[in-house]
Design a protein around this motif. Structure first.
Motif, PDB file in Angstrom:
ATOM      1  N   SER A  71      -2.977   5.321  -6.680  1.00  0.00           N
ATOM      2  CA  SER A  71      -3.949   5.919  -5.758  1.00  0.00           C
ATOM      3  C   SER A  71      -4.124   7.404  -6.049  1.00  0.00           C
ATOM      4  O   SER A  71      -5.237   7.928  -6.001  1.00  0.00           O
ATOM      5  CB  SER A  71      -3.498   5.718  -4.307  1.00  0.00           C
ATOM      6  OG  SER A  71      -3.415   4.352  -3.980  1.00  0.00           O
TER       7      SER A  71
ATOM      8  N   LEU B  81       1.759   1.714  -6.115  1.00  0.00           N
ATOM      9  CA  LEU B  81       0.408   1.816  -5.575  1.00  0.00           C
ATOM     10  C   LEU B  81       0.095   3.255  -5.176  1.00  0.00           C
ATOM     11  O   LEU B  81      -1.054   3.714  -5.307  1.00  0.00           O
ATOM     12  CB  LEU B  81       0.247   0.886  -4.373  1.00  0.00           C
ATOM     13  CG  LEU B  81      -0.256  -0.537  -4.641  1.00  0.00           C
ATOM     14  CD1 LEU B  81      -1.699  -0.511  -5.099  1.00  0.00           C
ATOM     15  CD2 LEU B  81       0.611  -1.253  -5.661  1.00  0.00           C
TER      16      LEU B  81
ATOM     17  N   LEU C  90      -5.476  -4.442  -2.841  1.00  0.00           N
ATOM     18  CA  LEU C  90      -5.343  -4.514  -1.385  1.00  0.00           C
ATOM     19  C   LEU C  90      -6.262  -5.580  -0.795  1.00  0.00           C
ATOM     20  O   LEU C  90      -5.885  -6.313   0.124  1.00  0.00           O
ATOM     21  CB  LEU C  90      -5.646  -3.151  -0.772  1.00  0.00           C
ATOM     22  CG  LEU C  90      -4.670  -2.024  -1.152  1.00  0.00           C
ATOM     23  CD1 LEU C  90      -5.100  -0.704  -0.517  1.00  0.00           C
ATOM     24  CD2 LEU C  90      -3.258  -2.376  -0.730  1.00  0.00           C
TER      25      LEU C  90
ATOM     26  N   GLU D 161       0.827  -1.206   0.000  1.00  0.00           N
ATOM     27  CA  GLU D 161       0.000   0.000   0.000  1.00  0.00           C
ATOM     28  C   GLU D 161       0.868   1.265   0.000  1.00  0.00           C
ATOM     29  O   GLU D 161       0.502   2.278  -0.589  1.00  0.00           O
ATOM     30  CB  GLU D 161      -0.911  -0.001   1.231  1.00  0.00           C
ATOM     31  CG  GLU D 161      -1.907   1.147   1.249  1.00  0.00           C
ATOM     32  CD  GLU D 161      -2.852   1.071   2.424  1.00  0.00           C
ATOM     33  OE1 GLU D 161      -3.773   1.891   2.492  1.00  0.00           O
ATOM     34  OE2 GLU D 161      -2.664   0.184   3.280  1.00  0.00           O
TER      35      GLU D 161
ATOM     36  N   VAL E 105      -6.543  -0.307  -7.291  1.00  0.00           N
ATOM     37  CA  VAL E 105      -5.784  -0.282  -6.039  1.00  0.00           C
ATOM     38  C   VAL E 105      -6.558  -0.980  -4.928  1.00  0.00           C
ATOM     39  O   VAL E 105      -6.013  -1.806  -4.185  1.00  0.00           O
ATOM     40  CB  VAL E 105      -5.443   1.166  -5.636  1.00  0.00           C
ATOM     41  CG1 VAL E 105      -4.792   1.198  -4.257  1.00  0.00           C
ATOM     42  CG2 VAL E 105      -4.531   1.800  -6.668  1.00  0.00           C
ATOM     43  N   GLU E 106      -7.838  -0.662  -4.817  1.00  0.00           N
ATOM     44  CA  GLU E 106      -8.656  -1.282  -3.770  1.00  0.00           C
ATOM     45  C   GLU E 106      -8.753  -2.785  -3.984  1.00  0.00           C
ATOM     46  O   GLU E 106      -8.684  -3.562  -3.019  1.00  0.00           O
ATOM     47  CB  GLU E 106     -10.042  -0.661  -3.754  1.00  0.00           C
ATOM     48  CG  GLU E 106     -10.931  -1.157  -2.624  1.00  0.00           C
ATOM     49  CD  GLU E 106     -12.274  -0.463  -2.579  1.00  0.00           C
ATOM     50  OE1 GLU E 106     -13.115  -0.861  -1.756  1.00  0.00           O
ATOM     51  OE2 GLU E 106     -12.484   0.481  -3.368  1.00  0.00           O
TER      52      GLU E 106
END
Length: 617
Positions: free
Chosen positions: A47, A43, A58, A38, A54-55
């Motif tokens: 973001s 990343l 993760l 993250e 990205v979500e």
């Protein structure tokens, strides 16, 4: 007293059980590295650009981390079981000296705590460096200057998650160790090292039949995979079940058959069988294969998963990179679909808006595409429906891409998928015409392409501010290399991260299981090595015998796993090639490097430890 004794035992563990500590440290490093993504540069960049991938990355990393934690927990419990078995006599001695089982459990509790703290500290330090390398790797995928995002960062969130998961694992180890000691009988502890495994003779005919059956099962599994393809073979449940069953049973039968015919084969060649310590080496190795063929099968399958997942993720990543390069030959392409009614002077537009094309662009070209008139070009309207382009414009676009100009007969239809005339989805399937023929055709649309100088993101932001107002009156569409790379990088990072995460995990598990098995066997053989030495065996022969046993244990599962992987990768590459060119050389090199680093490292560490045990027997 307990603390001093625990520290002494831990120091001894560093010398004798380095593979166990290496596994713990590498597990912590692996877990932290992939849970700290993250805060890694790639990343962070995605973001900042509000990329929805990205979500998803993760969430998937969190989900897979639970699976990885379970695998590592089983591995660490297995390793701890090996250590307890190796230390049975020592623990029994503690009981003979008057310690209670509760006190021995407390001692093991302290040892586990110290080892846990040391491995966590070393793993987090190594993981911080590894996360920096992973960040550099992912940032290198972007063709932008992102040196500002590359920094050595420590992720408190990933560290806390790592400490939590491994704290629970070490707690399980402590409980397991206490239960083992509390349930053990003193006589079993004292004589635990003297229990030998019985080598049962197996008829040669049965062993040969098992080998033939195993090979046939594997050939059937390979045929299903190559005939129906990976997508269909995995998606259709009956095919998938049949393929996996045949593959697993075939692998199991091959390892089960080894103890039957290899020994007979060697005994039929006295010159080899009675040379040096080959007799002892083969019988010791075969006795373990005879009773651990299930473990050998599991290790082979783990290696198959590790090799296949790593190679596939790297191959898919390379394919996606090639696709993005082809789809983005220029930094930006702007298409004016209203070119048949109004043309735009892009150079003047930029200058009037305060944008200096000479200073901010290294190259630009304004290209016109024409409606195809069959009476002029001689090519059917539907065949060349994309339009027509002058050969001088086409060659200028090819020259900018470093590709060969068109030198054939004119007019000519462009049918190759490699002819990318603009960035993004703006390319047109068209025909190449002589320059003078363009005067007899009507303009269809206009495409302006350019490459930036200096800061690409800043240049693009200024350029788009001037182009977007045109969209109020004209059908203007733009696509840039930055947009394509940003959209594609999320998928590349997802494929690469998950592939490497699972690949390293399975490879670590396979290598650690083999290493612990060989260390256990070397510990059991210390008495036999001493007898060989008293019988006149040279020191080099004893050490070589220990190394050969480790080499056989490591190379046989790897050899069969490579055969499985070759077939699996053929099917995977056929699937990937449906969307792009597959670079098998790059994926093979990366996978080989990973194998040499992890599997080869464990092999060397295990071989050295076993040689040391044989030397001090």
């Amino acid at each position: 007293m307990f603390s001093k004794l625990a520290l002494r035992n831990v120091r001894r563990s560093f010398r004798d059980y380095g593979v166990y500590l290496l596994t713990l440290t590498f597990g912590v490093c692996l877990f932290y590295t992939f849970n700290s993504i993250e805060g890694q540069g790639a990343l962070t960049y995605l973001s900042q650009n509000s990329n929805p991938i990205v979500e998803a990355i993760l969430i998937l990393i969190d989900v897979f981390s639970v699976f990885v934690a379970v695998v590592l927990a089983c591995l660490i419990l297995y390793a701890n079981r090996f250590l307890l078995r190796r230390r049975k006599r020592e623990l029994g001695t503690y009981l003979l000296l008057g310690l209670s089982q509760g006190q021995v459990s407390r001692l093991l509790f302290l040892e586990t705590g110290v080892i846990g703290l040391l491995s966590l500290a070393a793993g987090l330090a190594l993981g911080t460096a590894a996360s920096f390398g992973m960040s550099a790797l992912t940032l290198s995928m972007f063709q932008l200057d992102m040196s500002a995002l590359l920094a050595l960062n420590f992720s408190p969130r990933a560290a806390a998650k790592t400490v939590l998961y491994f704290g629970l694992i070490f707690l399980l180890v402590m409980v397991f160790s206490g239960l083992q000691v509390s349930r053990a009988r003193l006589i079993d502890l004292i004589h635990g090292e003297r229990k030998n495994e019985e080598l049962k003779a197996r008829p040669l005919k049965i062993a040969v039949l098992q080998l033939i059956a195993g090979v046939l099962c594997l050939l059937a599994a390979y045929a299903i995979l190559l005939t129906f393809g990976m997508a269909l073979a995995v998606a259709v449940l009956p095919l998938c079940a049949a393929m996996l069953t045949l593959g697993s049973v075939g692998t199991l039968l091959i390892f089960r058959s080894l103890s039957g015919f290899v020994l007979k084969f060697a005994q039929g060649r006295p010159g080899f069988y009675f040379k040096n310590l080959n007799l002892f080496t083969l019988r010791q190795w075969i006795s373990k294969v005879h009773t651990t063929y299930l473990a050998q099968t599991v290790v082979c399958i783990l290696l198959l998963l590790a090799i296949g997942i790593t190679a596939s993720s790297v191959g898919l990543n390379t394919t996606m990179s090639a696709m993005s390069d082809r789809e983005a030959p220029f930094d930006i392409s702007v298409q004016n679909q209203s070119g048949d009614t109004e043309l735009v002077d892009f150079a003047a537009l930029l200058r009037d808006g305060g944008f200096d094309p000479v200073a901010r662009l290294v190259w630009q070209q304004d290209t016109l595409f024409y409606y195809n008139d069959p009476e002029v070009t001689g090519i059917d309207r539907f065949t060349g429906g994309g339009g027509a382009i002058r050969v001088s414009d086409y060659n200028a676009l090819m020259e900018r891409q470093g590709r060969a100009p068109y030198t054939g007969a004119l007019p000519a239809l462009l049918e190759g998928a490699e002819d990318f005339l603009s960035t993004g989805s703006l390319s047109l399937t068209c025909i190449v015409i002589p320059d003078e023929m363009a005067a007899r055709l009507e303009v269809r649309r206009q495409i302006w392409s350019a490459d930036y100088a200096g800061d690409k993101e800043e240049t693009e932001a200024l350029l788009l501010q001037l182009i977007r107002p045109l969209q109020r009156d004209l059908s203007i569409y733009s696509e840039s290399r930055i947009n394509i790379y940003t959209e594609l990088m999320g998928n590349k990072i997802l494929a690469l991260f998950l592939g490497l995460y699972l690949g390293f995990t399975f490879l670590l598990a396979a290598a650690a299981v083999l290493a612990l098995q060989q260390l256990s066997q070397a510990a059991d053989n210390t008495g036999r090595y001493a007898i060989l030495r008293r019988l006149g065996a040279e020191e080099k022969q004893v050490a070589r015998s220990a190394s050969y046993q480790v080499a056989l244990a490591f190379l046989l599962p790897l050899g069969l796993a490579l055969v499985h992987s070759a077939v699996g990768m053929k099917a995977a590459n056929d699937l990937i090639s449906a969307v792009g060119r597959v670079d098998t050389t790059h994926s093979t090199l990366v996978t080989t490097a990973v194998l040499l680093l992890v599997y080869g490292g464990y092999f060397l560490a295990t071989a050295l430890a076993c040689r040391r045990m044989a030397k001090h027997a």
